[in-house]
Design an enzyme around this catalytic site. Sequence first.
Site, PDB file in Angstrom:
ATOM      1  N   HIS A 123      50.952  71.956  47.542  1.00 41.50           N
ATOM      2  CA  HIS A 123      49.678  71.400  47.143  1.00 41.50           C
ATOM      3  C   HIS A 123      49.432  71.699  45.521  1.00 41.50           C
ATOM      4  O   HIS A 123      48.564  71.107  44.721  1.00 41.50           O
ATOM      5  CB  HIS A 123      48.859  72.380  47.898  1.00 41.50           C
ATOM      6  CG  HIS A 123      48.498  71.938  49.289  1.00 41.50           C
ATOM      7  ND1 HIS A 123      48.399  70.679  49.641  1.00 41.50           N
ATOM      8  CD2 HIS A 123      48.746  72.616  50.347  1.00 41.50           C
ATOM      9  CE1 HIS A 123      47.962  70.396  51.160  1.00 41.50           C
ATOM     10  NE2 HIS A 123      48.535  71.662  51.415  1.00 41.50           N
ATOM     11  N   HIS A 160      55.419  74.829  51.307  1.00 45.22           N
ATOM     12  CA  HIS A 160      54.238  73.471  51.592  1.00 45.22           C
ATOM     13  C   HIS A 160      53.078  73.987  50.666  1.00 45.22           C
ATOM     14  O   HIS A 160      52.297  72.943  50.143  1.00 45.22           O
ATOM     15  CB  HIS A 160      53.733  73.627  53.025  1.00 45.22           C
ATOM     16  CG  HIS A 160      52.550  72.831  53.522  1.00 45.22           C
ATOM     17  ND1 HIS A 160      52.807  71.445  53.742  1.00 45.22           N
ATOM     18  CD2 HIS A 160      51.400  73.031  53.363  1.00 45.22           C
ATOM     19  CE1 HIS A 160      51.667  71.208  54.107  1.00 45.22           C
ATOM     20  NE2 HIS A 160      50.508  72.012  53.719  1.00 45.22           N
ATOM     21  N   GLU A 161      52.680  75.144  50.421  1.00 49.58           N
ATOM     22  CA  GLU A 161      51.645  75.611  49.772  1.00 49.58           C
ATOM     23  C   GLU A 161      51.753  75.269  48.368  1.00 49.58           C
ATOM     24  O   GLU A 161      51.296  74.734  47.266  1.00 49.58           O
ATOM     25  CB  GLU A 161      51.125  76.934  49.960  1.00 49.58           C
ATOM     26  CG  GLU A 161      50.809  77.327  51.191  1.00 49.58           C
ATOM     27  CD  GLU A 161      49.688  76.448  51.980  1.00 49.58           C
ATOM     28  OE1 GLU A 161      48.762  75.964  50.776  1.00 49.58           O
ATOM     29  OE2 GLU A 161      49.664  76.066  53.126  1.00 49.58           O
ATOM     30  N   HIS A 194      48.065  69.200  42.644  1.00 51.84           N
ATOM     31  CA  HIS A 194      47.114  69.392  41.808  1.00 51.84           C
ATOM     32  C   HIS A 194      47.495  69.261  40.324  1.00 51.84           C
ATOM     33  O   HIS A 194      46.542  68.515  39.583  1.00 51.84           O
ATOM     34  CB  HIS A 194      46.562  70.990  41.696  1.00 51.84           C
ATOM     35  CG  HIS A 194      45.444  71.383  41.179  1.00 51.84           C
ATOM     36  ND1 HIS A 194      45.189  72.700  40.695  1.00 51.84           N
ATOM     37  CD2 HIS A 194      44.381  70.548  40.702  1.00 51.84           C
ATOM     38  CE1 HIS A 194      43.971  72.816  40.021  1.00 51.84           C
ATOM     39  NE2 HIS A 194      43.598  71.142  39.951  1.00 51.84           N
TER      40      HIS A 194
END
Length: 229
Positions: free
Chosen positions: A106, A102-103, A110
Site C-alpha cells: 500500500h 502487503h502493507e 501511495h
Amino acid sequence: MYFPFIFDITMLILVPGLIFAAYAQGKVSSTYNRYLRVPNTRGLTGAQTARHILDRNGMTQVNIELVGGKLTDHYDPRKRVLRLSNEVFNGRSVAAVGIAAHEVGHAIQHQQAYGPLKIRNAIVPVVNLASKAAWVLFFIGFFFQVTGFMDLGILFFSGSVIFNLVTLPVEFNASRRAVVQLADNGLVLSDERVGVKKVLDAAALTYVAALLMSFLQLIRLIALRGSRD
C-alpha cells in the site's frame, strides 16, 4: 407493529452475504493461525521485512510503528506510517512477513500514485459521512412514508458499495506487489511464497465479503422502498 430494521422478510436477502462473510472470516483465521506457526527461513520479523522493502524502494521516510490488536495492520497515507500488530511486527513467521509486505504494498501504491488507491482515499471522508446519514434518512422516510428521504438514503448508502468495489483492486494489487517484493528481494523461499499467497488470498476474501454484504444491503433497502409504494 412492523420493525423493518429488527426483522422482516427482506432480511433473507442478506443470508448469502452472512454465510460468505462467516466463511471468509473462518478462512482468514485458520490460514493466518496456520502460517503464524511456520517460521520463515531467514528469521526476519515483519518489521524487519517491511523496513527492508521500504528502503529498497526509496521510502526511508516511512516509519514503522507497533499497534495494538490482532490483524490491525495498516498503512496510514496521511502520516506515511506503517502500523503493524505485535504478531506481525515482532513475529518471524511466514504470515508475519506476508502481511508486513502487503502493507508495504500500500505504501508503494501511495508513492506511485496508484489510481484506485487515490480514488479510495479521496472518497473516504464523503463515504463515512454518507453511510451514517443513509440509515437515518431511510429510517425517517420509511416510517413517515417520505419517499424522497428513502431515495436519498439509498443514494447515500450506494457510496458504501462504490467504496467496497474500489477497495478490491487496491487490496489485490497490494498482495501482488507483496509477493513480488518478497521474491525479488530474496526474503522468502519458493515454498514460503506459497504460504504467503495463501494468507493474503484468504485475507482478500474479507473484502469480497464486505462488497457482497453492502450490495445485498442496498438491494434490501430498495426492496423496502418498493414495499412503501
